[in-house]
Design an enzyme around this catalytic site. Sequence first.
Site, short mmCIF file in Angstrom:
data_model
loop_
_atom_site.label_atom_id
_atom_site.label_comp_id
_atom_site.label_asym_id
_atom_site.label_seq_id
_atom_site.Cartn_x
_atom_site.Cartn_y
_atom_site.Cartn_z
N ASP A 120 -11.23 48.31 74.22
CA ASP A 120 -11.27 49.68 73.69
C ASP A 120 -12.69 50.09 73.33
O ASP A 120 -13.19 51.13 73.74
CB ASP A 120 -10.39 49.78 72.44
CG ASP A 120 -8.91 49.82 72.79
OD1 ASP A 120 -8.56 50.39 73.83
OD2 ASP A 120 -8.12 49.28 72.01
N ASP A 162 -3.55 58.79 73.01
CA ASP A 162 -3.80 58.23 74.33
C ASP A 162 -3.03 56.94 74.61
O ASP A 162 -3.55 55.84 74.47
CB ASP A 162 -5.32 57.99 74.46
CG ASP A 162 -5.72 57.50 75.84
OD1 ASP A 162 -4.83 57.33 76.70
OD2 ASP A 162 -6.92 57.27 76.05
N HIS A 211 -32.38 51.31 36.86
CA HIS A 211 -32.87 51.49 35.50
C HIS A 211 -31.86 51.07 34.43
O HIS A 211 -32.12 51.24 33.24
CB HIS A 211 -33.25 52.95 35.26
CG HIS A 211 -34.28 53.47 36.21
ND1 HIS A 211 -33.95 54.13 37.38
CD2 HIS A 211 -35.63 53.43 36.18
CE1 HIS A 211 -35.06 54.47 38.02
NE2 HIS A 211 -36.10 54.07 37.32
N HIS A 222 -4.28 55.14 78.36
CA HIS A 222 -5.34 54.17 78.63
C HIS A 222 -4.79 52.74 78.69
O HIS A 222 -5.41 51.86 79.28
CB HIS A 222 -6.42 54.23 77.54
CG HIS A 222 -6.07 53.47 76.29
ND1 HIS A 222 -5.13 53.91 75.40
CD2 HIS A 222 -6.51 52.27 75.81
CE1 HIS A 222 -5.01 53.03 74.42
NE2 HIS A 222 -5.83 52.03 74.63
N HIS A 250 -6.27 47.79 79.12
CA HIS A 250 -5.84 46.48 78.63
C HIS A 250 -5.24 45.60 79.73
O HIS A 250 -4.48 44.68 79.44
CB HIS A 250 -4.85 46.66 77.48
CG HIS A 250 -5.45 47.41 76.33
ND1 HIS A 250 -6.57 46.97 75.67
CD2 HIS A 250 -5.12 48.59 75.74
CE1 HIS A 250 -6.90 47.84 74.72
NE2 HIS A 250 -6.04 48.83 74.74
#
Lengths: 181, 453
Positions: free
Chosen positions: B370, B207, B105, B210, B215
Amino acid sequence: MLDELTRPLRVSADLQHEVEQFLYLEAALLDDRRLRKWLDLLADDIEYTLDTNSLAQFRDRRRGWAPPTTYIFHEDKYQLERRVARVETGQAWAEEPASRTRHFVTNVRVLAQADDELVVGCNYLVHRASKAHDHHSFIGTRRDTLRRIPAPDGGETFIIARRRLELDEFTLMSANVSIIL
Amino acid sequence: MDDDQIRSLVDSRNGTVKPAIYSDAQLYELELERVFGRTWLFLAHESQIPNPGDFFNTFMGEDPVLVVRQKDGSVQVMMNQCRHRGMKLCHADSGNTKAFTCPYHGWAYQVDGALQSVPLEKEAYRGKLDKSKWGLIKAPRVENYKGLIFANWDESAPDLTTYLGDMAWYLDGFLDRREGGTEVVGGVHKWMIDCNWKFAAEQFCSDQYHAPYTHASAIQVLAPTPQNKPDGSPLGDGQTERPAWANGLGGVQFAGKGHGSAFFFTENADANVWVGGEVSAYFRETYPEAEARLGKVRALRLAGHNTMFPTLSWLNGTQTLRVWHPRGPGRIEVWVFCIADKAAPPEVKEALKKSHARAFGPAGFLEQDDSENWIEVQKVLRGHKARQTDFCMQMGLGFEERREDGIPGITNGTFAETAARGFYQRWVDLMTGKSWNEIEAAGAAWEQEVIDA
């Protein structure tokens, strides 16, 4: 200069056919996961790039300003080869088990030619099916520089000397890009 | 869900969580109020809005906000939502403007959020609209920490430095290596991952475990071995020979106030193996300055992951800084910025931009793996049994300590879940509606308890 092309460049039906057949062959090698063969289609000095997109106000664009972008890909041949090697380890989890892809190439136009090189524009759609239920599409446009080289079995063939990809999305709707676009 | 039910979901003393915390829609709605409505959230880097009228369009949780540079140089954060019918005012990622005008508006707001003009004001409102009462909603708390702009909706929240606590020591190691501070190089990577925000935030918080497996492919193909490249040289010319963690002499995990960090000790002023040669050389050349400013441990700490609770994460060396914007219980929108020392030469910044995309952009050699993990866990959590089954979060439980060598906070070995336990303890304290005084006291009590255990 290329952006000012408002009429089709006059190229022979043979050349148009030859270029299209080359692009379809490339797409087939990727979809068949013959990635080492695909690498053979790339010039040793290839530059393979994809930038992000950004949303800008019209007034900023008019002033020649847009939000900065960054690379998604900026690869040379060695880095592309390492991407292939990554998948070959069997431990590239985004591609283990491997996705199926389908590369569609359309709106193929020869935009310029000089000496042994052609600049070719096309639109692309890559469909990726992975894991049990995941489907993603990557849609964009690209500009390739194809270089004519002598074919090993006589005659001539193309290699890709430069690829500049654009992707239409602003925010990528897929979690990663683990395939070759 | 009442407080007792929420408390039953996390047992940070014994190292368990109920996975419903990642999938429950009711909990998610509460998170928007009690986590994202109360904590300090990263919004933008000051280098992205250098001039008056410059804005950066982002989110606090799911709330769209504009971060706007004012005429006096200060920064204000306001809802990107018109006060008339709630329309989103501005869709550009960033830019420069004199006003924000609603496309619906036409209500127009000044860059400080004041309602400036209303179409047909005289005819339609008959002079009865008090425009001074209908300015944009502003975040009451905005702070700049070494270039990073944060905001908080909660007026009772501790100031940013108190909120950071010992995490400031780790954050300084990322932002304060050289005179002149940092800037964002290039644009922002944005993409969607179908997973709960806590998976991503917790991984960067705690973490390190991991990395070797998740990887594995990247480690194999990017390592400088004769198999990878005939001359044995790694990716990128002149790149560091070995990653910092390959010479790791042990490492540390930090936890405090819900934040977490982990890194390896090294004697080499090298970045990760995955950055370009120019970047590695730059880190080596500028090491003396970094050491003078930060001390040896932090100046050498070029490989490490970090999360500032709740959703700001970064990795040293590859210089990725990211926000996990929540988008429902099962989805996040990842925004990734590449951070460089302002004093770095242009060619190093360009090399960093490439390295950054190659490692941690959406097509990054490491990033790809990931996201895949978090998505697949999230899918499994559609199952009824899967949602009820405790997750084991006991790594390193009982081996927490405070170090004597100046590394602050509650620490453990780098392969531990101390920071994850601290992260979820802070989550529970916020989610059960404690006041900030109670939250800070509960956090301190948890830290004391794990040390005494």
